[in-house]
Scaffold this motif. Structure first.
Motif, PDB file in Angstrom:
ATOM      1  N   LEU A  58       0.835  -1.204   0.000  1.00  0.00           N
ATOM      2  CA  LEU A  58       0.000   0.000   0.000  1.00  0.00           C
ATOM      3  C   LEU A  58       0.869   1.253   0.000  1.00  0.00           C
ATOM      4  O   LEU A  58       0.615   2.195  -0.765  1.00  0.00           O
ATOM      5  N   ALA A  59       1.896   1.262   0.857  1.00  0.00           N
ATOM      6  CA  ALA A  59       2.780   2.430   0.926  1.00  0.00           C
ATOM      7  C   ALA A  59       3.508   2.656  -0.398  1.00  0.00           C
ATOM      8  O   ALA A  59       3.661   3.794  -0.851  1.00  0.00           O
ATOM      9  N   ARG A  60       3.936   1.557  -1.023  1.00  0.00           N
ATOM     10  CA  ARG A  60       4.624   1.680  -2.308  1.00  0.00           C
ATOM     11  C   ARG A  60       3.674   2.171  -3.394  1.00  0.00           C
ATOM     12  O   ARG A  60       4.042   3.013  -4.224  1.00  0.00           O
ATOM     13  N   ALA A  61       2.439   1.683  -3.385  1.00  0.00           N
ATOM     14  CA  ALA A  61       1.471   2.096  -4.398  1.00  0.00           C
ATOM     15  C   ALA A  61       1.111   3.571  -4.278  1.00  0.00           C
ATOM     16  O   ALA A  61       0.844   4.239  -5.288  1.00  0.00           O
ATOM     17  N   LEU A  62       1.110   4.081  -3.057  1.00  0.00           N
ATOM     18  CA  LEU A  62       0.753   5.485  -2.842  1.00  0.00           C
ATOM     19  C   LEU A  62       1.966   6.411  -2.850  1.00  0.00           C
ATOM     20  O   LEU A  62       1.829   7.608  -2.570  1.00  0.00           O
ATOM     21  N   GLY A  63       3.143   5.863  -3.141  1.00  0.00           N
ATOM     22  CA  GLY A  63       4.340   6.685  -3.268  1.00  0.00           C
ATOM     23  C   GLY A  63       5.032   7.005  -1.971  1.00  0.00           C
ATOM     24  O   GLY A  63       5.984   7.798  -1.953  1.00  0.00           O
ATOM     25  N   PRO A  72       2.061  11.281   4.729  1.00  0.00           N
ATOM     26  CA  PRO A  72       1.221  12.247   5.449  1.00  0.00           C
ATOM     27  C   PRO A  72       0.869  11.734   6.841  1.00  0.00           C
ATOM     28  O   PRO A  72       1.056  10.555   7.158  1.00  0.00           O
ATOM     29  N   VAL A  73       0.331  12.621   7.659  1.00  0.00           N
ATOM     30  CA  VAL A  73       0.038  12.258   9.052  1.00  0.00           C
ATOM     31  C   VAL A  73      -1.058  11.198   9.146  1.00  0.00           C
ATOM     32  O   VAL A  73      -1.118  10.451  10.124  1.00  0.00           O
ATOM     33  N   TRP A  74      -1.911  11.111   8.130  1.00  0.00           N
ATOM     34  CA  TRP A  74      -3.000  10.142   8.173  1.00  0.00           C
ATOM     35  C   TRP A  74      -2.600   8.788   7.582  1.00  0.00           C
ATOM     36  O   TRP A  74      -3.419   7.857   7.528  1.00  0.00           O
ATOM     37  N   ALA A  75      -1.354   8.655   7.177  1.00  0.00           N
ATOM     38  CA  ALA A  75      -0.915   7.417   6.520  1.00  0.00           C
ATOM     39  C   ALA A  75      -1.023   6.217   7.443  1.00  0.00           C
ATOM     40  O   ALA A  75      -1.505   5.156   7.050  1.00  0.00           O
ATOM     41  N   GLY A  76      -0.567   6.360   8.691  1.00  0.00           N
ATOM     42  CA  GLY A  76      -0.592   5.239   9.623  1.00  0.00           C
ATOM     43  C   GLY A  76      -2.002   4.741   9.914  1.00  0.00           C
ATOM     44  O   GLY A  76      -2.285   3.543   9.739  1.00  0.00           O
ATOM     45  N   ARG A 137      12.383  -2.777   3.074  1.00  0.00           N
ATOM     46  CA  ARG A 137      12.371  -1.926   4.269  1.00  0.00           C
ATOM     47  C   ARG A 137      11.079  -1.130   4.293  1.00  0.00           C
ATOM     48  O   ARG A 137      10.748  -0.434   3.356  1.00  0.00           O
ATOM     49  N   MET A 138      10.361  -1.256   5.375  1.00  0.00           N
ATOM     50  CA  MET A 138       9.075  -0.588   5.524  1.00  0.00           C
ATOM     51  C   MET A 138       9.276   0.909   5.739  1.00  0.00           C
ATOM     52  O   MET A 138      10.065   1.314   6.594  1.00  0.00           O
ATOM     53  N   PRO A 139       8.595   1.758   4.952  1.00  0.00           N
ATOM     54  CA  PRO A 139       8.710   3.202   5.188  1.00  0.00           C
ATOM     55  C   PRO A 139       8.022   3.596   6.494  1.00  0.00           C
ATOM     56  O   PRO A 139       7.197   2.858   7.032  1.00  0.00           O
ATOM     57  N   THR A 140       8.356   4.751   6.989  1.00  0.00           N
ATOM     58  CA  THR A 140       7.787   5.243   8.240  1.00  0.00           C
ATOM     59  C   THR A 140       6.397   5.819   7.982  1.00  0.00           C
ATOM     60  O   THR A 140       6.258   6.854   7.316  1.00  0.00           O
ATOM     61  N   LEU A 141       5.380   5.151   8.483  1.00  0.00           N
ATOM     62  CA  LEU A 141       4.003   5.619   8.327  1.00  0.00           C
ATOM     63  C   LEU A 141       3.428   6.161   9.634  1.00  0.00           C
ATOM     64  O   LEU A 141       2.338   6.719   9.640  1.00  0.00           O
ATOM     65  N   LEU A 142       4.157   5.959  10.725  1.00  0.00           N
ATOM     66  CA  LEU A 142       3.772   6.515  12.026  1.00  0.00           C
ATOM     67  C   LEU A 142       4.885   7.431  12.506  1.00  0.00           C
ATOM     68  O   LEU A 142       6.059   7.151  12.270  1.00  0.00           O
ATOM     69  N   PRO A 143       4.551   8.521  13.178  1.00  0.00           N
ATOM     70  CA  PRO A 143       5.600   9.430  13.676  1.00  0.00           C
ATOM     71  C   PRO A 143       6.562   8.692  14.602  1.00  0.00           C
ATOM     72  O   PRO A 143       6.153   7.911  15.451  1.00  0.00           O
TER      73      PRO A 143
END
Length: 313
Positions: A58-63, A72-76, A137-143
């Protein structure tokens, strides 16, 4: 200046609570299915794996996984809801196609089917059209920021989020099971399926809902684990199987079929594993977990919060 011994103790406690919360979320799925159907869904650990990998896709598909990209802050929140819904639907499909036709079959048939479903999910996950065979490697989706320092330990937002989200999900499940008609129906089906059906309870729907809830919790655990430990092993890696196996051990230690026991077992496993690794030997962390399992089975076979059952023959 903080005492190094105190710092180590507090850091180990924080890590143990975070890891134990993840084990507890996965263990709840094991114990819910066993409580109703009396069999172990060995494909459950693969749902946990899919929760992590689906969030990456999902993170890769949304860039959000591109180099230099900032989510964005709502990603997580969006990602965790997405993976819970996706894996909940997968759990429903697995129950409907693989387990329901075997409900009256011998237990060994269901066990073999569960292992087959697990292998299917692992191998399909390795296909290039799915997740592939390379670690990511998982991108950071939570602060992930430092919030405070206690005893030399820096409290990071991602650790507190993992623990907080896990606690909220477990409390919501507790409320659903003990304060709603659905929970009452689940408890009735777990007591006696035939009598529940005679009382007008839609048994098939209740069982399917159980799989959906358990799979959603495992998916949430997968997402949270990917946030805390962003290195994702390939879908068939033994790490995923071992994590799921430890969660199953947590359910057994707490008392298989007991929700509160699963939570207690998960936290206990996290404490034993992390404190053993920190103060004894990090190479034997798995030994500590399974040694605890053997001890519990020897002295309290029903688990810490489980009740022994008597079968009439």
């Amino acid at each position: 200046m903080a005492d190094p011994a105190i710092t180590k103790l507090l850091q180990t406690t924080m890590d143990a609570m975070a890891v134990g919360s993840l084990y507890a979320l996965i263990a709840l799925g094991y114990t819910m299915v066993y409580g109703i159907l009396r069999f172990i869904n060995f494909a459950h650990s693969d749902i946990f794996m899919l929760g992590a990998w689906v969030s990456f896709v999902l993170a890769r598909a949304l860039g959000w996984a591109a180099p230099g990209a900032v989510a964005p802050v709502w990603a997580g929140p969006f990602a965790i809801v997405f993976v819970m819904v996706t894996c909940g639907a997968l759990g429903f499909t697995i129950e409907r196609l693989a387990y329901r036709p075997l409900r009256s079959a011998p237990r060994i048939n269901v066990l073999i089917t569960a292992i087959g479903v697990s292998l299917l999910l692992e191998n399909v996950g390795q296909l290039p059209a799915a997740f592939g065979t390379q670690p990511q490697r998982m991108p950071t989706l939570l602060p992930d920021v430092a919030l405070a320092e206690v005893g030399g330990v820096i409290l990071r937002s991602v650790d507190l989020t993992v623990i907080g989200v896990a606690v909220v999900l477990m409390l919501v499940l507790e409320w659903v099971i003990y304060n709603t008609k659905l929970g009452l129906a689940m408890r009735a089906v777990s007591t006696d399926t035939r009598v529940a059906a005679l009382m007008g309870i839609p048994v098939d729907r209740v069982i399917s809902t159980t799989f959906v809830i358990g799979s959603s919790l495992a998916a949430a655990a997968g997402f949270l684990a990917a946030m805390k430990y962003p290195g994702l092993n390939q879908p068939a890696h033994s790490t995923w199987v071992l994590l799921g196996l430890k969660a199953f051990v947590a359910a057994v230690i707490g008392g298989i079929g007991n929700l509160r026991g699963a939570v207690a077992g998960g936290l206990l496993i996290g404490v034993v594993e992390l404190f053993g690794a920190a103060y004894l030997s990090p190479h034997l962390r798995d030994v500590y977990v399974f040694s605890l399992l053997i001890a519990v089975l020897l002295f309290r076979p029903a688990g810490l919060l489980g009740q022994a059952t008597v079968e009439k023959v």
